[in-house]
Design a protein around this motif. Structure first.
Motif, PDB file in Angstrom:
ATOM      1  N   MET A   5      -1.133 -12.892   3.867  1.00 19.23           N
ATOM      2  CA  MET A   5      -1.296 -12.087   2.994  1.00 19.23           C
ATOM      3  C   MET A   5      -0.356 -11.858   1.861  1.00 19.23           C
ATOM      4  O   MET A   5      -0.806 -11.909   0.570  1.00 19.23           O
ATOM      5  CB  MET A   5      -1.200 -10.346   3.725  1.00 19.23           C
ATOM      6  N   ARG A  63      -8.535   4.282   6.834  1.00 19.44           N
ATOM      7  CA  ARG A  63      -7.445   4.996   6.111  1.00 19.44           C
ATOM      8  C   ARG A  63      -7.523   6.499   6.883  1.00 19.44           C
ATOM      9  O   ARG A  63      -8.604   6.946   7.012  1.00 19.44           O
ATOM     10  CB  ARG A  63      -7.753   5.012   4.634  1.00 19.44           C
ATOM     11  N   LEU A 112      -7.083 -11.142   6.649  1.00 14.63           N
ATOM     12  CA  LEU A 112      -6.552 -10.028   7.688  1.00 14.63           C
ATOM     13  C   LEU A 112      -7.567  -9.715   8.503  1.00 14.63           C
ATOM     14  O   LEU A 112      -7.423  -8.972   9.611  1.00 14.63           O
ATOM     15  CB  LEU A 112      -5.915  -9.007   7.022  1.00 14.63           C
ATOM     16  N   ALA A 168      -2.522  -5.993   0.184  1.00 24.41           N
ATOM     17  CA  ALA A 168      -3.463  -5.360   1.193  1.00 24.41           C
ATOM     18  C   ALA A 168      -4.793  -5.421   0.916  1.00 24.41           C
ATOM     19  O   ALA A 168      -5.129  -6.008  -0.367  1.00 24.41           O
ATOM     20  CB  ALA A 168      -3.007  -3.865   1.306  1.00 24.41           C
ATOM     21  N   VAL A 169      -5.832  -5.298   1.817  1.00 26.46           N
ATOM     22  CA  VAL A 169      -7.112  -5.297   1.171  1.00 26.46           C
ATOM     23  C   VAL A 169      -7.465  -4.120   0.890  1.00 26.46           C
ATOM     24  O   VAL A 169      -8.260  -3.946  -0.192  1.00 26.46           O
ATOM     25  CB  VAL A 169      -7.985  -5.733   2.609  1.00 26.46           C
ATOM     26  N   GLY A 170      -7.054  -3.058   1.047  1.00 26.72           N
ATOM     27  CA  GLY A 170      -7.344  -1.560   0.780  1.00 26.72           C
ATOM     28  C   GLY A 170      -6.701  -1.435  -0.680  1.00 26.72           C
ATOM     29  O   GLY A 170      -5.376  -1.837  -0.819  1.00 26.72           O
ATOM     30  N   LEU A 207       0.765  -1.225  -0.033  1.00 21.42           N
ATOM     31  CA  LEU A 207      -0.120   0.023  -0.064  1.00 21.42           C
ATOM     32  C   LEU A 207       0.776   1.334  -0.069  1.00 21.42           C
ATOM     33  O   LEU A 207       0.424   2.407  -0.031  1.00 21.42           O
ATOM     34  CB  LEU A 207      -0.911   0.016   1.259  1.00 21.42           C
TER      35      LEU A 207
END
Ligand code: GLV
Length: 320
Positions: free
Chosen positions: A298, A238, A101, A76-78, A54
């Motif tokens: 991850m 975030r 996560l 990352a998920v975002g 990220l």
């Protein structure tokens, strides 16, 4: 010929070995220093796949340099660091790592909530700084967690996992989300409310939405003014979702009681940021998913997404 990929940070050896079975691997060798933009701009020109974090900005100007790029696998998920529209136009697959996560991030969110409510960081410094002279009735008193109302903004996977934890602490859970989550409502006995009601009624407001144009500055002066003066804001999503200037003022004037922040508009947050001067803020360096097991999972999911995309198979977690 094997496809060529670039990994933007030194990652676990075993994972690199796994990628090497199917790809030619080029990797930025540093663990603690992000790849410089100029290096990334050179690499992106010829690679077939990018494994990134990220911390890398995968914007239009970078993607336009890519000639063979088929996949951007974000660990990352975002994925707000990636220009999804340009990737789509160029036919580049973008993948992320949700699921693995969820529980770890919910754990950290609840830990931050507890640490902020019960002033754990202040208490620890108080002791080490030699301030602890005696036990006294109102010394380092905080806010109760049990029996309090938790307002969750964003009822996705992590929101649900947080709600589950909160119920174990006898909290009353309300939530706001773009769409109603009736299954979660039934499963956990949580209540959907509108945003204003959530802000007015919550003792803890936890921000867990994805960061998009729509959620930029979602919590700003007006929203903070609706919160109780005893309320605590927790952000593990975030930084850009909460307007930091407005938050600083609200905390300084004690219009809200405290905040726990794992994320910032600029990361690493500059050390002269005014928010770091406040005693009623607990700050962490974006470690929501940082357990050993979860970070390895991850990396594993990001690897799988990358390899599947390069083999023209459908990866498990496709953003576009
Ligand atoms: C961490 O913030 C992530 O998006 O995985």
């Amino acid at each position: 010929m094997k496809p060529t990929i670039f990994i933007t940070r030194k990652i676990d050896d075993q994972i690199v070995e796994k990628i090497k079975e199917t790809c030619e691997v080029d990797m930025w060798p540093e663990e603690e220093i992000p790849v410089p933009r100029s290096v990334l701009e050179e690499k992106v020109k010829y690679i077939d796949g990018l494994f990134c974090l990220l911390t890398e900005t995968i914007d239009k100007s970078l993607l336009e340099k890519a000639e063979n790029l088929k996949v951007v696998s974000n660990m990352a998920v975002g994925y707000n660091n990636i220009d999804i529209q340009t990737a789509k136009e160029k036919g580049i697959t973008v993948t992320n790592t949700p699921g693995v996560l969820t529980q770890t991030t919910a754990d950290l969110t609840f830990a931050l909530l507890m640490a902020t409510a019960r002033r754990l960081v202040e208490g620890s410094s108080y002791l080490r700084d030699g301030e602890w002279k005696t036990w006294s009735p109102m010394q380092l008193t905080g806010q109760d967690i049990h029996g309090a109302t938790l307002g969750i903004i964003g009822m996705g996977r992590i929101g649900e996992a947080l709600a589950k934890r909160a119920l174990g602490f006898d909290m009353n859970v309300i939530y706001h989300n773009r769409s109603r989550k009736t299954e979660a409502e039934e499963k956990y006995g949580i209540t959907y409310v509108n945003m204003d009601q959530l802000l007015k009624e919550s003792d803890f407001v936890c921000v867990l939405t994805p960061y998009t144009k729509e959620t930029h500055d979602l919590i700003s002066e007006k929203e903070l003014s609706l919160m109780k003066d005893t309320a605590i804001l927790i952000n593990t999503a975030r930084g850009g979702i909460v307007n930091e200037e407005a938050l600083y003022k609200a905390l300084k004037d004690r219009r809200i009681w405290a905040a726990g922040l794992d994320v910032f508009q600029e990361e690493p947050v500059p050390l002269d940021h005014p928010i770091l001067s406040l005693p009623n803020v607990v700050t962490l360096p974006h470690i929501g998913s940082a357990s050993i097991k979860t970070r390895l999972k991850m990396a594993d999911v990001a690897t799988d997404n990358l390899i599947k995309s390069l083999k023209n198979e459908t990866p498990k977690y496709v953003v576009i």
